[in-house]
Design an enzyme around this catalytic site. Sequence first.
Site, short mmCIF file in Angstrom:
data_model
loop_
_atom_site.label_atom_id
_atom_site.label_comp_id
_atom_site.label_asym_id
_atom_site.label_seq_id
_atom_site.Cartn_x
_atom_site.Cartn_y
_atom_site.Cartn_z
N THR A 21 0.85 -1.19 0.00
CA THR A 21 0.00 0.00 0.00
C THR A 21 0.89 1.24 0.00
OG1 THR A 21 -1.73 1.21 1.19
CG2 THR A 21 -0.18 -0.06 2.53
N HIS A 76 2.72 -11.58 14.29
CA HIS A 76 3.78 -12.13 15.12
C HIS A 76 3.56 -13.61 15.44
CE1 HIS A 76 7.38 -11.73 17.29
NE2 HIS A 76 7.19 -10.53 17.83
#
Length: 505
Positions: free
Chosen positions: A424, A476
């Site tokens: 993006t 994560h």
Amino acid sequence: MTTEIKAPTFPESVQDGVIATWHKKPGEAVSRDELLVDIETDKVVLEVVAPADGVLGEVLKAEGDTVLSNEVIAYVQPGEGVSNGAPVVAAAPQTAAVSAEVTDIKAPTFPESVQDGVVATWHKAEGEAVSRDELLVDIETDKVVLEVVAPTDGVLSKVMAAEGETIASNQVIGQIGGGAATVSAPAAESAPVANASGEAAPASPAARKLAEEKGVDLSSIAGTGKDGRITKEDVVNAAAAPKPAASTAAESKAPAAPAVKAPTVELPGSGDRIEKRVPMTRLRKRIAERLLNATSNTAMLTTFNEVNMKPLMDLRKQYKDTFEKTHDGARLGFMGMFTKAACEALKRFPQVNASIDGDDIVYHGYQDVGVAVSTPNGLVVPVLRDVDDMNIAQIESGIRDYGLRARDGKLGIEEMTGGTFTITNGGVFGSLLSTPILNPPQSAILGMHKIQDRPMAVDGKVEILPMMYLALSYDHRILDGKDAVQFLVAIKEMIEDPARILLQV
């Protein structure tokens, strides 16, 4: 001679398909290349057309039946046949002859990922004449806006799903009735509207759609196209021109027009404390759901770095014109280089290209990169497939094509599904730094930002360099900080030394 109608050749990854919709009935006349049946697979909906002129004979596979690749599903026999149960007759020059029976107007077949849709805009009112393949209604889903065209000539006799109503896949939303409707010759491609002079002026579908987005009244535009047609450029010019004061007399003479849903909300100024409540579009609601899902169901973390854009800017300046001439007008931009650099980094760090499915980690042996594109209706992420097999020119052309079609609402659902990584670029809007949100089930997203001159220490000296902040948001649960940081550093090194992309070092 009887001709077989076969299912298409399915890709290796597709085992079979299901007959979704037959558009013709046995005994009806068919023309070569006319759409006969839709076959739905677990990836796409395939269209099967008539292999020859004739009559649809025996149908071997009914709607809902499972079919295999290249299986015979029906036959086309020679003969004139019937159309919707009535003999086929030639149309008079000034009159569209239609059947006395009723033809259903159905919503498209939605993919599995789309549960339902909302009727956005009817372009025809009950009692109006319609022509085959003429745009009738727009259906808004949580991914794209789908256009439904008239399946036959006739008159729109009944609207069964009004604007704003929620509809299901293949639901009947209207009917085209029998009777003869007088139309002008040659037939106009779109419904005429009165212009400022009071004369009927046709408008192209693209012009009508843009007028809705801009809130422009087509009756106030004089068309500059062929035969006075209102073009998209006419709407753009009208939107940019100052708006004259409304004339009550003119409004009383103009025919009533359907309500226009403009994406912007205009409120009076000069101290008026006015509020206006408008419903959230399905696309905006879907974006909100996905963003909340990403923040609630992932262990999202963002790491940052900065990149010296001077080497890439110098390279672009040196080869920009030559690149454009060599590759048929494809422009040498930064997105192509960043996408290619990300692809190389994904091959080195396959866990960044992976996704979580339940208790499993799915590693993808290909790089399908989604590029976030802003549209008037919200953010969409079309996907470039197999980026590793594309060169910079192909990537740039693909991104540009997606951007133009996203602006016009012409992207297909299949072009916005899948993807293993997303990029993006908030820098085009002036963003200096941000934390992009993941696009599940992907495990990472790269955020590009504004290029800004900053003082940097180079070999013990201060130099002014064009710098860009890069942000990598990652899940994560699947990515450790070390891998995420090294992945972002790999992209930084390839951008600061573009030869690394070519040499793959």
